[in-house]
Design an enzyme around this catalytic site. Structure first.
Site, PDB file in Angstrom:
ATOM      1  N   THR A  18       0.839  -1.201   0.000  1.00  0.00           N
ATOM      2  CA  THR A  18       0.000   0.000   0.000  1.00  0.00           C
ATOM      3  C   THR A  18       0.870   1.245   0.000  1.00  0.00           C
ATOM      4  OG1 THR A  18      -0.089  -0.219   2.372  1.00  0.00           O
ATOM      5  CG2 THR A  18      -1.970  -1.029   1.126  1.00  0.00           C
ATOM      6  N   ARG A  22       8.951   1.039  -3.508  1.00  0.00           N
ATOM      7  CA  ARG A  22      10.128   1.749  -2.982  1.00  0.00           C
ATOM      8  C   ARG A  22      11.362   1.021  -3.453  1.00  0.00           C
ATOM      9  NH1 ARG A  22       8.346   2.693   3.289  1.00  0.00           N
ATOM     10  NH2 ARG A  22       6.350   3.630   2.758  1.00  0.00           N
ATOM     11  N   SER A 113       8.592   7.623   2.087  1.00  0.00           N
ATOM     12  CA  SER A 113       8.238   7.842   3.496  1.00  0.00           C
ATOM     13  C   SER A 113       9.439   8.233   4.353  1.00  0.00           C
ATOM     14  CB  SER A 113       7.532   6.603   4.039  1.00  0.00           C
ATOM     15  OG  SER A 113       6.979   6.888   5.302  1.00  0.00           O
ATOM     16  N   HIS A 114       9.735   7.427   5.362  1.00  0.00           N
ATOM     17  CA  HIS A 114      10.783   7.771   6.327  1.00  0.00           C
ATOM     18  C   HIS A 114      12.149   7.247   5.904  1.00  0.00           C
ATOM     19  CE1 HIS A 114       8.603   4.112   7.113  1.00  0.00           C
ATOM     20  NE2 HIS A 114       9.741   3.607   7.544  1.00  0.00           N
ATOM     21  N   LYS A 126       3.704   5.962  -5.260  1.00  0.00           N
ATOM     22  CA  LYS A 126       2.501   5.168  -4.989  1.00  0.00           C
ATOM     23  C   LYS A 126       1.273   5.836  -5.574  1.00  0.00           C
ATOM     24  CE  LYS A 126       0.853   6.489  -0.384  1.00  0.00           C
ATOM     25  NZ  LYS A 126       0.358   5.911   0.857  1.00  0.00           N
ATOM     26  N   ASP A 277       7.660  12.689   9.694  1.00  0.00           N
ATOM     27  CA  ASP A 277       8.611  11.962   8.855  1.00  0.00           C
ATOM     28  C   ASP A 277       8.740  12.562   7.453  1.00  0.00           C
ATOM     29  OD1 ASP A 277       6.170  11.110   7.809  1.00  0.00           O
ATOM     30  OD2 ASP A 277       6.947   9.133   7.282  1.00  0.00           O
ATOM     31  N   ASP A 279       7.438  12.149   4.480  1.00  0.00           N
ATOM     32  CA  ASP A 279       6.269  12.570   3.706  1.00  0.00           C
ATOM     33  C   ASP A 279       5.131  13.082   4.580  1.00  0.00           C
ATOM     34  OD1 ASP A 279       5.893   9.992   4.734  1.00  0.00           O
ATOM     35  OD2 ASP A 279       4.411   9.506   3.223  1.00  0.00           O
ATOM     36  N   ASP A 281       3.369  11.756   7.184  1.00  0.00           N
ATOM     37  CA  ASP A 281       2.237  11.000   7.728  1.00  0.00           C
ATOM     38  C   ASP A 281       2.486  10.456   9.128  1.00  0.00           C
ATOM     39  OD1 ASP A 281       3.994   9.095   6.819  1.00  0.00           O
ATOM     40  OD2 ASP A 281       2.524   7.936   5.679  1.00  0.00           O
ATOM     41  N   ARG A 282       3.756  10.326   9.532  1.00  0.00           N
ATOM     42  CA  ARG A 282       4.021   9.824  10.885  1.00  0.00           C
ATOM     43  C   ARG A 282       4.226  10.981  11.860  1.00  0.00           C
ATOM     44  NH1 ARG A 282       7.872   4.459  10.760  1.00  0.00           N
ATOM     45  NH2 ARG A 282       6.574   3.264   9.327  1.00  0.00           N
ATOM     46  N   THR A 344      -1.365  -5.108  10.849  1.00  0.00           N
ATOM     47  CA  THR A 344      -0.442  -3.996  10.627  1.00  0.00           C
ATOM     48  C   THR A 344      -0.605  -3.436   9.219  1.00  0.00           C
ATOM     49  OG1 THR A 344       1.122  -4.916  12.181  1.00  0.00           O
ATOM     50  CG2 THR A 344       2.024  -3.456  10.513  1.00  0.00           C
ATOM     51  N   GLU A 363      -1.314   3.347  14.784  1.00  0.00           N
ATOM     52  CA  GLU A 363      -0.387   2.220  14.866  1.00  0.00           C
ATOM     53  C   GLU A 363       0.755   2.574  15.809  1.00  0.00           C
ATOM     54  OE1 GLU A 363       0.241  -0.362  11.261  1.00  0.00           O
ATOM     55  OE2 GLU A 363       0.414   1.633  10.397  1.00  0.00           O
ATOM     56  N   GLU A 364       1.369   1.545  16.380  1.00  0.00           N
ATOM     57  CA  GLU A 364       2.503   1.768  17.281  1.00  0.00           C
ATOM     58  C   GLU A 364       3.700   2.380  16.568  1.00  0.00           C
ATOM     59  OE1 GLU A 364       5.357  -0.109  16.601  1.00  0.00           O
ATOM     60  OE2 GLU A 364       4.212  -1.064  14.974  1.00  0.00           O
ATOM     61  N   SER A 365       3.710   2.303  15.243  1.00  0.00           N
ATOM     62  CA  SER A 365       4.851   2.792  14.482  1.00  0.00           C
ATOM     63  C   SER A 365       4.706   4.275  14.136  1.00  0.00           C
ATOM     64  CB  SER A 365       4.989   1.965  13.206  1.00  0.00           C
ATOM     65  OG  SER A 365       3.771   1.981  12.485  1.00  0.00           O
ATOM     66  N   LYS A 376      -2.481   8.286   7.300  1.00  0.00           N
ATOM     67  CA  LYS A 376      -2.148   8.819   8.605  1.00  0.00           C
ATOM     68  C   LYS A 376      -1.651  10.251   8.414  1.00  0.00           C
ATOM     69  CE  LYS A 376       1.825   5.758   8.262  1.00  0.00           C
ATOM     70  NZ  LYS A 376       2.038   4.330   8.389  1.00  0.00           N
ATOM     71  N   ARG A 496      10.113  -8.348  14.460  1.00  0.00           N
ATOM     72  CA  ARG A 496       9.662  -7.341  15.412  1.00  0.00           C
ATOM     73  C   ARG A 496       9.039  -8.065  16.602  1.00  0.00           C
ATOM     74  NH1 ARG A 496      10.598  -2.989  12.370  1.00  0.00           N
ATOM     75  NH2 ARG A 496       9.593  -2.699  10.330  1.00  0.00           N
TER      76      ARG A 496
HETATM   77  C1  G1P Z   1       5.971  -0.859   9.215  1.00  0.00           C
HETATM   78  C2  G1P Z   1       5.192  -0.557  10.468  1.00  0.00           C
HETATM   79  C3  G1P Z   1       3.718  -0.493  10.145  1.00  0.00           C
HETATM   80  C4  G1P Z   1       3.470   0.527   9.042  1.00  0.00           C
HETATM   81  C5  G1P Z   1       4.355   0.205   7.841  1.00  0.00           C
HETATM   82  C6  G1P Z   1       4.226   1.268   6.748  1.00  0.00           C
HETATM   83  O1  G1P Z   1       5.592  -2.124   8.688  1.00  0.00           O
HETATM   84  O2  G1P Z   1       5.446  -1.525  11.469  1.00  0.00           O
HETATM   85  O3  G1P Z   1       3.006  -0.155  11.315  1.00  0.00           O
HETATM   86  O4  G1P Z   1       2.124   0.527   8.640  1.00  0.00           O
HETATM   87  O5  G1P Z   1       5.713   0.141   8.247  1.00  0.00           O
HETATM   88  O6  G1P Z   1       4.587   2.537   7.200  1.00  0.00           O
HETATM   89  P1  G1P Z   1       6.415  -3.495   8.959  1.00  0.00           P
HETATM   90  O7  G1P Z   1       7.834  -3.249   8.522  1.00  0.00           O
HETATM   91  O8  G1P Z   1       6.363  -3.738  10.432  1.00  0.00           O
HETATM   92  O9  G1P Z   1       5.701  -4.538   8.159  1.00  0.00           O
HETATM   93 ZN    ZN Z   2       5.599   8.322   5.948  1.00  0.00          ZN
END
Ligand code: G1P
Ligand code: ZN
Length: 543
Positions: A18, A22, A113-114, A126, A277, A279, A281-282, A344, A363-365, A376, A496
């Site tokens: 999604t 990358r 992203s990050h 994307k 971050d 882009d 979103d975080r 996730t 999300e925790e991330s 986000k 993780r």
């Molecule tokens: C990681 C984060 C997840 C987030 C994703 C995209 O995925 O853990 O919460 O949605 O990046 O930003 P993971 O590498 O754990 O599959």
């Molecule tokens: Zn991002």
């Protein structure tokens, strides 16, 4: 205007998630690679003839050149119009909003992203659909399938569009509208949070530091926080986007946002700190000497969102990804609203938001969002926090203390074991999976297993099932350990391990998380045999 159909060879672009595709920037810059992928997107969504697309990115290296290529290809493929952020810039949430606001047929977001940016770092692209959210799996599958066979793409030979000037232009028969990347997003934010209240907060002497990490939120934060809300000049640091993010890693966590963390733990720390971050979103939230875990931030926002005008009628429900701590569940229960547990990844929230089942999700991330867009949204989370701080006149640590006193505290930490040999990582997970039925009642060290299972999700909106979404081990006494393999890691496998311990004793709400989580960490390592199987005993990253 001459239009060319270029003969090319399939790129087999890999199945995009999604978050799109990358890759190393150098790969995207290989002859025809970007062009092939863009044509695969266009073909995968059924063509772009007569359509309107939103285009923008996070400003990383290659953003502008790639934007020009995409525009020439959109024109050659018959698009009616492209709406482009000035300078090729749009944060991911701002792009999501623009797609929805202008009722566009979709959008292309240029970002990894990050991940770091630059000629030797990463680039990404994307496609988001007309609801403003990441494309569904059905669409990304079609795009991927197309990358395997595509041997022609269409492109116009035309001068570059002037990305710097807001207003109407054209590229052959296609209209191009360059828009201020911030204005519409800022308008949206004013419908959600109380700008007057936040302005009063800053004029009363409240101080903050927002670290834009040399990435896309710089212009947004300068305009909204310092410009519209009156935060003192200098409240935004690293606020000019740079193509390589100042050679940094634009990921808002205590490790990569160290400059901000050092400020927030110094004697003269501002009242409030935040970062976003690459882009946008975080988000990371930190009070004076008080880091707030993303899981706790989601719980706090859920508890207090009603203080902001956009949520004054209350929340329809909330959602969190399975590994995110259960802090928000406890708040949702006390509010009498539904709390959904999803796999996730952001895409699972989209269905719930579209169906009106949830208003907030996270999300925790470090991702938090709401029904205002379908991504986000880092700066939105910061503004909602500011609104809550302005209404309650409490410090971040006082708000957290109140939350924990009311609902208990979910001590939480994530351990990442990176670049693990893929076969060994699978051996570990498979072994654990095989033992799950027998784990109930097992005592390991100080803890006894209550339940153990592998998370599977039944989407309540479209009925789709997603199996194999992480192993959950719940212990008697409120501890939980979750194991997952990352879906975004690029080298080997990333394991993780998410650790959580609920504490409700009022005298134990201000302990050291590492100490509190020792028992569940040891139990999780023992049950999984992680060290023996992978040869690792210390995580590479702890957040
Ligand atoms: C990681 C984060 C997840 C987030 C994703 C995209 O995925 O853990 O919460 O949605 O990046 O930003 P993971 O590498 O754990 O599959
Ligand atoms: Zn991002």
């Amino acid at each position: 205007m001459p239009m060319h159909t270029v003969r090319t060879t399939p790129i087999d672009g890999q199945k995009p998630g999604t978050s799109g595709l990358r890759k190393k920037t150098a790969v995207f810059r290989r002859p025809h690679f970007l062009e092939n992928y863009v044509q695969a997107i266009f073909d995968g969504i059924g063509g772009v003839a007569g359509k309107t697309l939103v285009i923008g990115g996070d400003g990383r290296f290659f953003n502008d050149a790639a934007t020009q290529i995409i525009l020439r290809m959109a024109s050659a493929n018959g698009a009616a119009k492209c709406i482009v952020g000035q300078g090729g810039i749009l944060s991911t949430p701002a792009a999501s909003h623009l797609i929805r606001l202008r009722k566009a047929d979709g959008g292309l977001i240029l970002s990894a992203s990050h991940n770091p940016g630059g000629p030797d770092a990463d680039f990404g692209l994307k496609y988001n659909g007309p609801n403003g959210g990441p494309a569904s799996e059905a669409v990304t599958d079609k795009i991927y399938e197309r990358t395997k066979t595509l041997d022609l793409y269409n492109i116009c030979a035309a001068d570059d569009v002037d990305l710097g000037t807001v207003g109407a232009q054209s590229l052959a028969d296609m209209a191009v509208e360059i828009v201020d990347p911030v204005a519409d997003y800022a308008d949206l934010m004013q419908t959600i949070v109380d700008f007057d209240k936040i302005r009063d907060l800053f004029s009363s002497g409240f101080t903050m530091c927002f670290d834009a990490m040399h990435a896309v939120t710089g212009p947004y934060a300068h305009a909204i926080l310092e410009g519209m809300l009156g935060a003192p000049k200098g409240s935004v640091i690293n606020g000019t986007p740079s193509p390589d993010f100042g050679k940094g890693h634009p990921d808002p966590n205590p490790i990569w946002a160290k400059e901000l963390m050092d400020k927030m733990y110094a004697a003269d720390a501002p009242d409030f700190g935040a970062a976003s971050d690459g882009d946008g979103d975080r988000n990371m939230i930190v009070g004076r000497g008080a880091y707030v875990t993303p899981s706790d931030s989601l719980a706090l926002l859920t508890a207090q969102a009603h203080l902001a005008p956009g949520y004054s009628a209350g929340l329809a429900g909330v959602a969190r990804s399975m590994p995110t701590s259960r802090a928000v569940d406890r708040v949702a229960e006390s509010l009498g609203i539904a709390c959904f547990e999803t796999p996730t990844g952001w895409k699972f929230f989209g269905n719930l938001l579209d169906a009106g089942k949830v208003t907030l999700c996270g999300e925790e991330s470090a991702g938090t969002g709401s029904d205002h867009v379908r991504e986000k949204d880092g700066l939105w989370a910061v503004l909602l926090w500011l609104n809550i701080l302005a209404e309650t006149k409490k410090s971040v640590s006082a708000l957290m203390a109140d939350l924990w006193a009311a609902h208990g505290r979910c001590y939480y930490s994530r351990l990442d074991f990176e670049d693990v040999d893929s076969a060994r990582a699978s051996t570990m997970i498979d072994g654990l999976r095989a033992r799950l039925p027998d784990l109930g009642g097992t005592t390991v060290g100080a803890l006894t297993v209550k339940t153990a299972d592998e998370f599977a999700y039944l989407d309540p909106v479209d009925g789709a099932t997603s199996a194999g979404q992480g192993i959950r081990i719940v212990f008697e006494g409120g501890a939980r350990a979750v194991f997952r393999l990352s879906g975004t890691g690029t080298q080997g496998a990333t394991i993780r391990l998410y650790l959580e311990q609920l504490e409700t004793d009022p005298d134990r709400l201000q302990d050291d998380p590492e100490r509190v989580l020792t028992d569940v960490r040891e139990a999780a390592l023992a049950l999984s045999d992680l060290t023996a199987i992978t040869g690792r005993d210390t995580p590479d990253v702890i957040t």
